[in-house]
Design a protein around this motif. Structure first.
Motif, PDB file in Angstrom:
ATOM      1  N   THR A  17      30.625 -27.499  25.063  1.00 27.57           N
ATOM      2  CA  THR A  17      30.816 -26.179  24.478  1.00 27.57           C
ATOM      3  C   THR A  17      31.197 -25.225  25.600  1.00 27.57           C
ATOM      4  O   THR A  17      30.469 -25.081  26.570  1.00 27.57           O
ATOM      5  CB  THR A  17      29.497 -25.695  23.848  1.00 27.57           C
ATOM      6  N   PRO A  18      32.330 -24.611  25.478  1.00 31.74           N
ATOM      7  CA  PRO A  18      32.809 -23.815  26.601  1.00 31.74           C
ATOM      8  C   PRO A  18      31.881 -22.640  26.879  1.00 31.74           C
ATOM      9  O   PRO A  18      31.503 -21.901  25.979  1.00 31.74           O
ATOM     10  CB  PRO A  18      34.186 -23.323  26.133  1.00 31.74           C
ATOM     11  N   ARG A  19      31.530 -22.557  28.103  1.00 29.39           N
ATOM     12  CA  ARG A  19      30.651 -21.438  28.476  1.00 29.39           C
ATOM     13  C   ARG A  19      31.533 -20.269  28.854  1.00 29.39           C
ATOM     14  O   ARG A  19      31.778 -20.009  30.014  1.00 29.39           O
ATOM     15  CB  ARG A  19      29.775 -21.825  29.665  1.00 29.39           C
ATOM     16  N   VAL A  20      32.077 -19.645  27.863  1.00 30.01           N
ATOM     17  CA  VAL A  20      32.961 -18.524  28.184  1.00 30.01           C
ATOM     18  C   VAL A  20      32.134 -17.276  28.370  1.00 30.01           C
ATOM     19  O   VAL A  20      31.077 -17.128  27.772  1.00 30.01           O
ATOM     20  CB  VAL A  20      33.979 -18.293  27.055  1.00 30.01           C
ATOM     21  N   LYS A  22      31.206 -13.529  27.799  1.00 32.63           N
ATOM     22  CA  LYS A  22      31.181 -12.887  26.509  1.00 32.63           C
ATOM     23  C   LYS A  22      32.161 -11.752  26.373  1.00 32.63           C
ATOM     24  O   LYS A  22      32.113 -11.014  25.410  1.00 32.63           O
ATOM     25  CB  LYS A  22      29.758 -12.363  26.230  1.00 32.63           C
ATOM     26  N   ILE A  35      37.345 -17.840  19.571  1.00 35.48           N
ATOM     27  CA  ILE A  35      37.977 -18.618  20.628  1.00 35.48           C
ATOM     28  C   ILE A  35      39.252 -19.243  20.078  1.00 35.48           C
ATOM     29  O   ILE A  35      39.231 -19.893  19.045  1.00 35.48           O
ATOM     30  CB  ILE A  35      37.062 -19.754  21.116  1.00 35.48           C
ATOM     31  N   TYR A 317      40.575 -17.171  10.385  1.00 35.91           N
ATOM     32  CA  TYR A 317      39.775 -16.081  10.931  1.00 35.91           C
ATOM     33  C   TYR A 317      40.365 -14.729  10.591  1.00 35.91           C
ATOM     34  O   TYR A 317      39.652 -13.791  10.252  1.00 35.91           O
ATOM     35  CB  TYR A 317      39.663 -16.219  12.447  1.00 35.91           C
TER      36      TYR A 317
ATOM     37  N   TRP B  76      31.406 -19.882  15.774  1.00 36.51           N
ATOM     38  CA  TRP B  76      30.149 -20.502  16.161  1.00 36.51           C
ATOM     39  C   TRP B  76      30.214 -21.173  17.518  1.00 36.51           C
ATOM     40  O   TRP B  76      29.195 -21.455  18.136  1.00 36.51           O
ATOM     41  CB  TRP B  76      29.642 -21.471  15.085  1.00 36.51           C
ATOM     42  N   GLU B  77      31.435 -21.401  17.998  1.00 33.83           N
ATOM     43  CA  GLU B  77      31.555 -21.960  19.343  1.00 33.83           C
ATOM     44  C   GLU B  77      31.029 -21.000  20.384  1.00 33.83           C
ATOM     45  O   GLU B  77      30.603 -21.411  21.467  1.00 33.83           O
ATOM     46  CB  GLU B  77      33.012 -22.274  19.649  1.00 33.83           C
ATOM     47  N   LEU B  78      31.094 -19.724  20.072  1.00 29.72           N
ATOM     48  CA  LEU B  78      30.583 -18.740  21.013  1.00 29.72           C
ATOM     49  C   LEU B  78      29.069 -18.628  20.954  1.00 29.72           C
ATOM     50  O   LEU B  78      28.458 -18.053  21.833  1.00 29.72           O
ATOM     51  CB  LEU B  78      31.180 -17.371  20.701  1.00 29.72           C
ATOM     52  N   MET B  79      28.502 -19.139  19.873  1.00 27.31           N
ATOM     53  CA  MET B  79      27.059 -19.004  19.700  1.00 27.31           C
ATOM     54  C   MET B  79      26.326 -20.260  20.080  1.00 27.31           C
ATOM     55  O   MET B  79      25.109 -20.289  20.022  1.00 27.31           O
ATOM     56  CB  MET B  79      26.751 -18.708  18.226  1.00 27.31           C
ATOM     57  N   GLY B  80      27.053 -21.296  20.427  1.00 23.69           N
ATOM     58  CA  GLY B  80      26.380 -22.514  20.801  1.00 23.69           C
ATOM     59  C   GLY B  80      26.502 -23.618  19.771  1.00 23.69           C
ATOM     60  O   GLY B  80      25.833 -24.639  19.868  1.00 23.69           O
ATOM     61  N   GLU B  81      27.365 -23.420  18.777  1.00 22.69           N
ATOM     62  CA  GLU B  81      27.602 -24.445  17.747  1.00 22.69           C
ATOM     63  C   GLU B  81      26.300 -24.906  17.114  1.00 22.69           C
ATOM     64  O   GLU B  81      25.597 -24.128  16.492  1.00 22.69           O
ATOM     65  CB  GLU B  81      28.384 -25.609  18.350  1.00 22.69           C
TER      66      GLU B  81
END
Lengths: 533, 101
Positions: A17-20, A22, A35, A317, B76-81
């Motif tokens: 999971t990409p650690r982008v 914020k 994303i 989206y 949800w990828e930004l939230m940790g899936e």
């Protein structure tokens, strides 16, 4: 690497999971919500700008839509085409020189008859969509798929590209300048102000509602349509046939209502899937036109695909965040299994691959961008008979020595059980696969050159069903032949296809025997021609 | 968490076909000692809400490829899936981008 159940134990990490960070990559201030691609995180505002900009850039880069042109938007109700509709609205509404300048119309094709929906469901879907269309104030046309049964056969003729097209005279830039000039002049006359034009248009569309919805359909038509689709054995062929009929309907509407361009809402992901499944279906020869930005095969009406740069994720989206109305209408393949059809299988393959390798779709897309047609698409030299009857692309089934197609035919012959042939002479039975080719006038080394005329003549008087299959096949490209092969009852095809096929076969035959024809008054020549009736 | 969590679920793009064609659902997740995360939510949906064809929605641990998940209108990828921990009154949206729902 190519096994079915392979294990990459420890060798390949699951996609982390990409650690982008914020913060949005563009404005670096707002918090991210989305994303895109492999790690670009956008905030809401920047995403909207990016989305809108892409649409206009796509239209601006490929300068095919000239100012003042009538453009038909093919809206299926799904997310991509609804998004396209909203982008067009957005683009047309801006002030100042940067706004888009064409006259849009909307077409929706109600396919409920083919996918087995009930009349109430169809009416409900149509009503929902009508309310969306009315809010846009554009002309709209609601066409039922049943109308395909009453199309004229002229729809299959490739029209010549419009002679008054600005391309021949003005360049794109000059056309735009010219347009702006005329608008300035018009603005000085209050009668032709933009608001009046708009209200005039909307009053027209009110009237057109009765015309726009076209004539109500009868249950017999629905039944005939269902019979047509029931006679197709595989889902692959059904989807293909549905697509072809839909194209014909759109083309017919565009021609009768004087639209010169049609915008389709195919997104990047859809086009990637379409590219791969077209190769599997045997449409490799027309990949460039099927998936490219502009599709000029019909001549007078050009099909453009402005959404081809958007992935399904971006579209979904955007629709969600900015409340774009879209209506989900179940189709032929809703809730079908993964292996139900080639198209479905390709879709599940690409989507699954995309989750682990996010550059899949964009790679396929970039590859498709590089495809170009080898010869100029508008070949005025190409006779009508060299185009496929159904999909109007160039015929790729010319039987040449040592071609892949000839190899396919030979395999087919060899693998068929050669029982006693049908009532025809042994001459015809000996070459079940090649009559389509030899009767196409190639005069090939199959050694039946002399008896061509007799052969088809005898084949015709033997059984009434045989010639139908033979006749259609010689007029179709490879993949359309495969679709037709899957049909059990060819007479269920709409009348316009059958009559056009008949007409082309006649003209082909006339060509073949033109050397043998004596004078018009001679009676000897006529029985040969009449033998085909 | 001790208290049950109220979640608002939405389905779009054809995914609603699997849930009786109802797009919006208000559900209350029952008590449990450990906090609810997305993985458990999916298991719960599969067990309690899916009317038919679970393989069209859930694949293994996660959602089927082609279904997008939005948590409070964010990817949800930004939230940790799957590891995201659900809070009370969260809004989870499932949008299908596939052809046939």
């Amino acid at each position: 690497m190519c096994q079915v159940d392979e294990e990459y134990n420890g060798q390949l990490d699951h996609r982390v999971t990409p650690r982008v960070s914020k913060k949005c990559v563009k404005c670096k201030e707002n918090t991210t919500v989305l994303i895109i691609r492999a790690g670009d995180a956008f905030c809401r505002g920047c995403f909207k700008e990016y989305f809108i900009h892409k649409f206009r850039a796509m239209l601006g880069k490929n300068r095919v839509i000239f100012p003042g042109e009538k453009v038909l938007l093919a809206v299926s109700g799904g997310p991509a085409s609804s998004s396209m509709l909203s982008q067009v609205q957005e683009g047309l509404s801006r002030d100042a020189p940067k706004k888009l300048r064409f006259v849009p119309g909307i077409i929706y094709i109600d396919e409920g008859g083919a996918s087995g929906q009930s009349m109430e469901e169809r009416k409900r879907a149509v009503a929902q969509l009508e309310s969306v269309f009315r809010a846009t104030n554009y002309h709209y046309h609601i066409v039922h798929l049943e109308q395909v049964l009453s199309l004229p056969s002229s729809v299959l003729e490739a029209g010549s590209s419009a002679t008054e097209k600005p391309q021949t005279g003005l360049s794109y830039k000059a056309a735009v300048d010219h347009f702006i000039q005329t608008r300035k002049n018009q603005n000085q006359h209050p009668d032709f102000s933009v608001e009046n034009a708009q209200s005039h248009l909307s009053s027209l569309s009110m009237q057109e509602v009765q015309n726009g919805v076209t004539s109500p359909i009868t249950p017999e038509q629905t039944q005939a349509l269902q019979r047509l689709f029931a006679s197709v054995r595989t889902l692959t062929a059904k989807e293909d046939l549905l697509h072809t009929l839909r194209q014909h309907l759109i083309l017919h509407t565009a021609r009768t209502q004087a639209y010169t361009k049609v915008m389709m809402g195919d997104s990047c992901s859809r086009l990637a899937i379409k590219l791969l499944s077209n190769i599997s279906l045997g449409r490799g020869a027309s990949l460039a036109t099927d998936t490219g930005f502009s599709d000029p095969r019909y001549g007078d009406v050009v099909i453009v695909r402005p959404m081809r740069d958007y992935s399904s994720k971006e579209i979904a989206y955007y629709n969600r965040m900015f409340d774009i109305p879209s209506v989900f209408i179940p189709g032929l393949d809703s809730k079908a299994q993964d292996k139900a059809s080639i198209q479905r299988l390709t879709e599940s393959f690409v989507t699954k691959l995309q989750t682990d390798f996010p550059s899949t779709v964009s790679t396929i897309y970039r590859t498709s961008e590089k495809l170009h047609t080898a010869c100029p698409p508008q070949n005025t030299n190409t006779q009508l008979s060299a185009k496929c009857l159904l999909c109007v692309c160039a015929l790729d089934t010319k039987l040449e020595e040592f071609s892949a197609y000839q190899a396919t035919l030979i395999s087919e012959q060899l693998s068929q059980r050669r029982g006693p042939g049908p009532e025809c002479t042994p001459g015809t039975a000996a070459a079940p696969g090649s009559p389509p080719a030899s009767s196409a006038g190639q005069g090939h080394s199959s050694g039946e050159g002399q008896s061509q005329g007799c052969e088809t003549g005898e084949g015709d008087c033997c059984s009434s069903k045989e010639p139908e299959t033979v006749d259609l096949k010689s007029l179709l490209c490879y993949s359309c032949r495969l679709t037709i092969k899957d049909m059990t009852a060819l007479d269920a095809l709409p009348q316009y296809i059958l009559s056009e096929a008949e007409r082309r076969r006649r003209s082909q035959m006339r060509e073949e025997i033109s050397d043998f024809l004596l004078d018009e008054e001679e009676d000897e020549a006529i029985p040969r021609v009449n033998g085909s009736l | 968490m001790a208290a049950p969590i109220a979640i608002h679920l939405e389905f779009g793009g054809g995914a609603e076909l699997l849930f009786g064609s109802v797009k919006e659902h208000h559900v209350t997740l029952p008590n449990q000692s450990a906090p609810w995360d997305m993985k458990q939510l999916l298991v719960w949906i599969r067990g309690n809400m899916l009317k038919e064809r679970p393989e069209l929605f859930v694949q293994g641990d996660t959602v089927r490829p082609g279904i997008l998940v939005l948590i409070n209108d964010a990817d949800w990828e930004l939230m940790g899936e799957l590891e995201y921990e659900l809070q009370d009154k969260d809004n989870v949206v499932f949008i299908s981008t596939l052809h046939g729902g």
